[in-house]
Each structure stands twice: as structure tokens, then as C-alpha cells.
Design a protein around this motif. Structure first.
Motif, PDB file in Angstrom:
ATOM      1  N   HIS A 127      40.592  11.759  54.539  1.00  0.00           N
ATOM      2  CA  HIS A 127      41.367  10.709  53.882  1.00  0.00           C
ATOM      3  C   HIS A 127      41.863  11.263  52.555  1.00  0.00           C
ATOM      4  N   TYR A 128      43.050  10.853  52.172  1.00  0.00           N
ATOM      5  CA  TYR A 128      43.698  11.476  51.020  1.00  0.00           C
ATOM      6  C   TYR A 128      42.812  11.530  49.765  1.00  0.00           C
ATOM      7  N   PRO A 129      42.138  10.442  49.364  1.00  0.00           N
ATOM      8  CA  PRO A 129      41.308  10.518  48.148  1.00  0.00           C
ATOM      9  C   PRO A 129      40.190  11.561  48.267  1.00  0.00           C
ATOM     10  N   ILE A 130      39.632  11.736  49.466  1.00  0.00           N
ATOM     11  CA  ILE A 130      38.587  12.742  49.665  1.00  0.00           C
ATOM     12  C   ILE A 130      39.185  14.132  49.544  1.00  0.00           C
ATOM     13  N   ALA A 131      40.366  14.331  50.150  1.00  0.00           N
ATOM     14  CA  ALA A 131      41.041  15.625  50.047  1.00  0.00           C
ATOM     15  C   ALA A 131      41.363  15.946  48.593  1.00  0.00           C
ATOM     16  N   VAL A 132      41.726  14.926  47.812  1.00  0.00           N
ATOM     17  CA  VAL A 132      42.000  15.130  46.388  1.00  0.00           C
ATOM     18  C   VAL A 132      40.754  15.644  45.676  1.00  0.00           C
ATOM     19  N   GLN A 133      39.622  15.022  45.946  1.00  0.00           N
ATOM     20  CA  GLN A 133      38.375  15.470  45.327  1.00  0.00           C
ATOM     21  C   GLN A 133      38.044  16.900  45.742  1.00  0.00           C
ATOM     22  N   ASN A 134      38.364  17.257  46.971  1.00  0.00           N
ATOM     23  CA  ASN A 134      38.049  18.600  47.473  1.00  0.00           C
ATOM     24  C   ASN A 134      38.906  19.696  46.842  1.00  0.00           C
ATOM     25  N   THR A 135      40.025  19.295  46.233  1.00  0.00           N
ATOM     26  CA  THR A 135      40.901  20.318  45.654  1.00  0.00           C
ATOM     27  C   THR A 135      40.174  21.139  44.599  1.00  0.00           C
ATOM     28  N   ARG A 136      39.256  20.532  43.884  1.00  0.00           N
ATOM     29  CA  ARG A 136      38.508  21.269  42.857  1.00  0.00           C
ATOM     30  C   ARG A 136      37.589  22.307  43.497  1.00  0.00           C
ATOM     31  N   TYR A 137      36.892  21.918  44.558  1.00  0.00           N
ATOM     32  CA  TYR A 137      35.985  22.854  45.231  1.00  0.00           C
ATOM     33  C   TYR A 137      36.762  24.053  45.770  1.00  0.00           C
ATOM     34  N   ILE A 138      37.898  23.770  46.384  1.00  0.00           N
ATOM     35  CA  ILE A 138      38.686  24.853  46.973  1.00  0.00           C
ATOM     36  C   ILE A 138      39.259  25.747  45.871  1.00  0.00           C
ATOM     37  N   GLY A 139      39.688  25.137  44.778  1.00  0.00           N
ATOM     38  CA  GLY A 139      40.157  25.925  43.648  1.00  0.00           C
ATOM     39  C   GLY A 139      39.083  26.870  43.135  1.00  0.00           C
ATOM     40  N   GLN A 140      37.859  26.384  43.085  1.00  0.00           N
ATOM     41  CA  GLN A 140      36.742  27.233  42.656  1.00  0.00           C
ATOM     42  C   GLN A 140      36.517  28.379  43.640  1.00  0.00           C
ATOM     43  N   GLU A 141      36.639  28.105  44.942  1.00  0.00           N
ATOM     44  CA  GLU A 141      36.436  29.153  45.941  1.00  0.00           C
ATOM     45  C   GLU A 141      37.508  30.241  45.836  1.00  0.00           C
ATOM     46  N   ILE A 142      38.744  29.832  45.581  1.00  0.00           N
ATOM     47  CA  ILE A 142      39.811  30.818  45.412  1.00  0.00           C
ATOM     48  C   ILE A 142      39.557  31.657  44.159  1.00  0.00           C
ATOM     49  N   ALA A 143      39.100  31.008  43.083  1.00  0.00           N
ATOM     50  CA  ALA A 143      38.762  31.740  41.861  1.00  0.00           C
ATOM     51  C   ALA A 143      37.646  32.746  42.135  1.00  0.00           C
ATOM     52  N   ASP A 144      36.608  32.318  42.876  1.00  0.00           N
ATOM     53  CA  ASP A 144      35.497  33.207  43.229  1.00  0.00           C
ATOM     54  C   ASP A 144      35.993  34.396  44.052  1.00  0.00           C
ATOM     55  N   PHE A 145      36.910  34.130  44.975  1.00  0.00           N
ATOM     56  CA  PHE A 145      37.449  35.183  45.837  1.00  0.00           C
ATOM     57  C   PHE A 145      38.203  36.225  45.013  1.00  0.00           C
ATOM     58  N   LEU A 146      39.036  35.768  44.079  1.00  0.00           N
ATOM     59  CA  LEU A 146      39.786  36.687  43.235  1.00  0.00           C
ATOM     60  C   LEU A 146      38.868  37.491  42.314  1.00  0.00           C
ATOM     61  N   GLU A 147      37.821  36.839  41.802  1.00  0.00           N
ATOM     62  CA  GLU A 147      36.850  37.548  40.967  1.00  0.00           C
ATOM     63  C   GLU A 147      36.120  38.616  41.780  1.00  0.00           C
ATOM     64  N   TRP A 148      35.804  38.298  43.027  1.00  0.00           N
ATOM     65  CA  TRP A 148      35.137  39.271  43.900  1.00  0.00           C
ATOM     66  C   TRP A 148      36.036  40.481  44.156  1.00  0.00           C
ATOM     67  N   LEU A 149      37.335  40.222  44.416  1.00  0.00           N
ATOM     68  CA  LEU A 149      38.271  41.332  44.605  1.00  0.00           C
ATOM     69  C   LEU A 149      38.326  42.214  43.357  1.00  0.00           C
ATOM     70  N   GLU A 150      38.294  41.570  42.205  1.00  0.00           N
ATOM     71  CA  GLU A 150      38.377  42.306  40.949  1.00  0.00           C
ATOM     72  C   GLU A 150      37.135  43.156  40.710  1.00  0.00           C
ATOM     73  N   GLU A 151      35.980  42.588  40.998  1.00  0.00           N
ATOM     74  CA  GLU A 151      34.717  43.281  40.751  1.00  0.00           C
ATOM     75  C   GLU A 151      34.444  44.380  41.771  1.00  0.00           C
ATOM     76  N   SER A 152      34.832  44.146  43.028  1.00  0.00           N
ATOM     77  CA  SER A 152      34.462  45.065  44.104  1.00  0.00           C
ATOM     78  C   SER A 152      35.475  46.182  44.334  1.00  0.00           C
ATOM     79  N   ILE A 153      36.785  45.873  44.223  1.00  0.00           N
ATOM     80  CA  ILE A 153      37.797  46.905  44.506  1.00  0.00           C
ATOM     81  C   ILE A 153      38.808  47.037  43.368  1.00  0.00           C
ATOM     82  N   GLN A 154      38.479  46.464  42.206  1.00  0.00           N
ATOM     83  CA  GLN A 154      39.310  46.574  40.995  1.00  0.00           C
ATOM     84  C   GLN A 154      40.728  46.056  41.204  1.00  0.00           C
TER      85      GLN A 154
END
Length: 496
Positions: A127-154
Motif C-alpha cells: 500500500h502506498y503509505p507503507i511503500a513511502v515508509q520503506n523508501t528510507r530503508y531502501i535508501g539506506q541499503e543503496i548507501a550501504d552498497f555504494l560504501e561497500w563498493l568504495e571500501e572493497s574495490i575503491q
């Protein structure tokens, strides 16, 4: 059923109400940044699937966070830039076709790049309000992914470009704000960022210019229903583009449903409903596919001023290119840019300002004529383009018009201005002139048009056209006058 669900999204009322009942205030419904950051750090399994596009239609190779071998398996190249496509709210739980079209367009024009699709369907198909709340979690996961790329393969985060559509635009914004350290993601593009539960929120609760080194956004469906709009109306980037005013898009009216059904089958109903919202996506794809037809947009205070042609200036960076090839420039304040487009790809049109000085010889009598203008260019001609004086012609005044052309006519050589009028109009005009005495000679009164000044938005060229008949400057109903290039007596004046 899909179309009914999308229609309910457009109506919005049944979507927004549950969010407010759970959170009271809109900001509480979204939650705080610190709460979502802590919650995400406690999770071990990523809900986002990072799919590296493999140059084949609807095929990808999944990269697993913290599993270096999957980077080699999928062929991720740390020396190349990364573009990550982030989809929005999902009605049916499957990746939409535009995602693959955009991935293919990116790779076809710029083979030397990594293209990743951030698949967060599990959290978006709610439901749209739930998906809205999830945007923060997904944003954090993308941030974690980019940080991992930076730390592991520069891989440098400054080489990452997130392209987020609808809710995905805000997901991208959260990714930019959650990533640790002082360095920012290189670029974020918001494609018609979602409006409900984000409109009017603080910069920390939506996409904002602070989320990346450079942020641009394209607003295509901000038409309000019950005070709310599908796309966010307020500026959220360094450059915010509003094609056709941003409220609605040509070719997306419900009257075009039959055309969409002919093209897409029964799903054409759905296409009609989401047409304006998704137009932002296709404008961006268009900028990738048609390098020779890049759309230019112009800084202006509002759409009404723009539609008078009064904002076609590129001085002091007042214009920019819409889409992938935008000129990246950080600004202290968001800049709103406007442009017109066609109803289909390629979307580019050519913008012209026409400034016509009219003298109405019947004093105290306002008239409301309709004109057509025909243009002769060095490449092509454009005939019978309508222009209307909204406020009417009264006295001695210069009027400004915006004219757009679908094709490049080359250098403008000649203009024909016609006062469109029926026989009835001509009789009324003659009657008016009979009632109102005319004492300045035997010539019947009309409109005097001496010069037409033109500015071409795309080339920034300024031109002046004078009446071909210097002995007769009068224009009457149903009459056409020809104007040719002449010495620009206004060259020393600053044109808007």
C-alpha cells in the motif's frame, strides 16, 4: 484491475488517509532519519536486489552485497562510472518495461559504464503509505552498497549517478543523505518525484539539492486533485525542469485512450492513466537516444510568463539541457526551468519569441483579433501558426508571443502575418469605422504594424523584420502582410 488501482492512486484520497491515521502528522508517517538508520543497520539481509544490466533485453546479473565474487561474475568494472536506476511504487510487483528501455539507452550511447537496476519490488509492492515508509530503508541499503563498493574495490561514490522515478527519486535522495562521510554521490536525477506524503516536507524528508554533488529533476504530472498531485510540485533539485508547465503533458489526455489501446492493447488504459507521470522517464530516455535533438529549457518565474516568450535567455546560465546531458552546476538556490515539448519522441521543439508592436487607430476601442503567422526559413517553412492576443489590443503597445516549431526551419527569412477574420467580422469592422469618425485622411483605420522582433531560443539569435510595403503599414481583417529582414534598430537594447 491495474487501471482501477492506478486511478485510485491518482484520486489519492484512499491512499493518503491510512498514512495520516497511523502517524498523525505527515512527518511522523515518514519517520525520522535516525530511527530508520538504526533499524537498517540491524538488518542482515538486503531487501534490494542489485542487478547489473548485461546488454540484453530484460536480462541482468545480480550482485550480492558483501560478496566480492559476484562483482567479477557479473563483470562490474570499478574504473567505469555507475548509473543506478531506481524504480518507484509498484502496482503489479514486476519491473516495468521502461526500466529496460532506459538501461539499453544508457548502454547504447555510453558503453563504457556500469548500469545497475536497484530492484526493491518487495518493499515497493505495498500500500502506498507503507511503500513511502520503506523508501528510507531502501535508501539506506543503496548507501550501504555504494560504501561497500568504495571500501572493497575503491569505486568512488562521486562516479555514481542515481536515476530515481516517482518514489525512487526520494529513495535516491535518502541514499545520498544516509551515505557516511563528507563526500557525496556524484549525481541524482529525480524523474517526476512522488508528491503524496512528500509535498511540503523538509529537505531531510524528501529529495533535495543536498543529497548529491548535483541534483536535477523533471516534473511532468503536478496537476492537483483534491489539493494533491501525483508528482511533487515544489523544487527539489539544483535545476528543476517543468515541461509544458509540469502539470500535464501533450498526448496524455483521456481522449487519447483509443490511440493507447491500439498501441498497447488492453493495457493501453493503464498507459493513459500513467502517461503524464511516466513522461519524465521517456523525456530522459529521449535525451540519450537523440543526441542531435537535445531539448533546451529556460529559467522563468512561472509558466504564464514563459508562454509569452519572455524567458528565452541563456545569458548567465539562464538555460540548460534537459536530461542526461545537462550542464552540471551547483546553485545556492533551486532554479526552475520551463520548456515546451511534442507529444511523442523525439520531444524537442524550437522556441521563438515574437514581439509585435501594434497601434490600434480606433482610440478607446479594444479589439480582440486572432492572427496566424507563416514563417519562411532557409531549410523549411512553417505555415498558419495561430497566435492570440489574450488581453486584447488597445492603443499603442508591444505584445509578446511564444511560438514553438516541431522542426528546425533554419535561418528565418520572411514572416507573413494574417488577421484571421470572417466576412461577418469584416462587416462589423466597417460598421465600427462608420460610427466612429475618421478624420486623418481617406484611408480607413486599422492596425498599424511596423516591425516584428524575433528571438530564437535555441540559437539565441535576435532579428528584426520590417513591413515589405513601407508605404502601407495598415493591417485589416482578413488581410495578410509580409515582413522581411531589416536592420535591427533595437540591437543596442537588452531583450529579455
Amino acid at each position: 484491475m491495474k487501471s482501477l488501482q492506478l486511478l485510485s492512486f491518482l484520486l489519492l484520497s484512499c491512499i493518503i488517509t491510512p498514512a495520516n491515521t497511523h502517524g498523525g502528522k505527515k512527518k511522523e508517517a515518514l519517520g525520522s532519519q535516525s530511527q530508520h538508520t538504526r533499524a537498517k543497520k540491524d538488518q542482515q539481509n538486503s531487501e534490494t536486489k542489485f542487478r547489473l544490466y548485461t546488454d540484453k533485453t530484460e536480462e541482468s546479473c545480480q550482485i550480492f552485497w558483501n560478496q566480492l565474487e559476484t562483482l567479477d561474475k557479473c563483470g562490474f568494472n570499478a574504473s567505469l562510472p555507475l548509473v543506478m536506476i531506481v524504480h518507484g511504487w509498484s502496482v503489479d510487483g514486476i519491473l516495468e518495461s521502461w526500466i529496460w528501455k532506459m538501461a539499453a539507452a544508457l548502454k547504447s550511447q555510453h558503453k563504457q559504464m556500469n548500469v545497475i537496476i536497484a530492484d526493491w519490488l518487495t518493499s515497493a509492492h505495498q500500500h502506498y503509505p507503507i511503500a513511502v515508509q520503506n523508501t528510507r530503508y531502501i535508501g539506506q541499503e543503496i548507501a550501504d552498497f555504494l560504501e561497500w563498493l568504495e571500501e572493497s574495490i575503491q569505486f568512488s561514490r562521486s562516479n555514481a549517478h542515481l536515476i530515481g522515478y516517482s518514489l525512487g527519486a526520494h529513495v535516491s535522495g535518502f541514499a545520498g543523505s544516509y551515505i557516511s562521510g563528507t563526500n557525496k554521490i556524484g549525481r541524482i536525477t529525480g524523474l517526476d518525484p512522488a508528491g503524496p506524503l512528500f509535498e511540503g516536507m523538509s529537505p531531510t524528508d524528501r529529495l533535495s539539492p543536498d543529497d548529491a554533488n548535483f541534483v536535477d529533476a523533471i516534473h511532468t504530472f503536478t496537476k492537483q486533485h483534491m489539493g494533491l498531485s501525483v508528482g511533487i510540485k515544489q523544487p527539489v533539485a539544483h535545476f528543476d525542469f517543468y515541461p509544458n508547465g509540469g502539470t500535464f503533458q501533450p498526448g496524455c489526455h483521456i481522449m487519447h485512450v483509443y490511440n493507447h489501446i491500439a498501441q498497447y492493447g488492453i493495457t493501453g488504459i493503464t498507459q493513459t492513466v500513467k502517461c503524464a507521470h511516466e513522461r519524465s522517464v521517456h523525456l530522459f530516455i529521449d535525451s540519450l537516444l537523440h543526441n542531435d535533438k537535445q531539448s533546451t529549457a529556460y529559467w522563468c518565474n512561472d509558466i504564464n510568463t514563459f508562454e509569452k516568450g519572455m524567458c528565452l535567455s541563456c545569458r548567465k546560465n539562464r538555460c540548460n539541457t534537459l536530461g542526461y546531458n545537462i550542464r552540471e552546476e551547483r546553485l545556492p538556490k533551486s532554479r526552475r526551468l520551463f520548456l515546451k515539448t511534442r507529444a511523442h519522441m523525439p520531444f524537442k521543439v524550437y522556441h521563438y519569441q515574437f514581439k509585435i508592436h501594434f497601434i490600434n487607430e480606433i482610440q478607446g476601442k479594444q479589439i480582440d483579433p486572432t492572427f496566424t503567422i507563416s514563417l519562411t526559413g532557409s531549410k523549411e517553412d512553417a505555415k498558419n501558426l495561430p497566435i492570440t492576443v489574450v488581453e486584447g489590443i488597445n492603443g499603442n503597445k508591444t505584445y509578446s508571443f511564444l511560438i514553438t516549431l516541431d522542426t528546425d526551419i533554419g535561418d528565418l527569412i520572411m514572416i507573413k502575418l494574417k488577421w484571421e477574420a470572417t466576412a461577418v467580422w469584416e462587416n462589423i469592422w466597417d460598421t465600427v469605422q462608420t460610427i466612429i469618425p475618421w478624420t486623418k485622411g481617406t484611408r480607413r483605420p486599422g492596425l498599424i504594424v511596423k516591425t516584428i522582433r524575433v528571438k530564437a531560443g535555441e540559437t539565441q539569435q535576435k532579428m528584426t523584420f520590417c513591413s515589405q510595403s513601407i508605404n502601407n503599414l495598415h493591417l485589416h481583417p482578413a488581410q495578410e502582410k509580409t515582413f522581411v529582414r531589416c536592420e535591427d534598430r533595437f540591437q543596442r537594447q537588452n531583450s529579455k
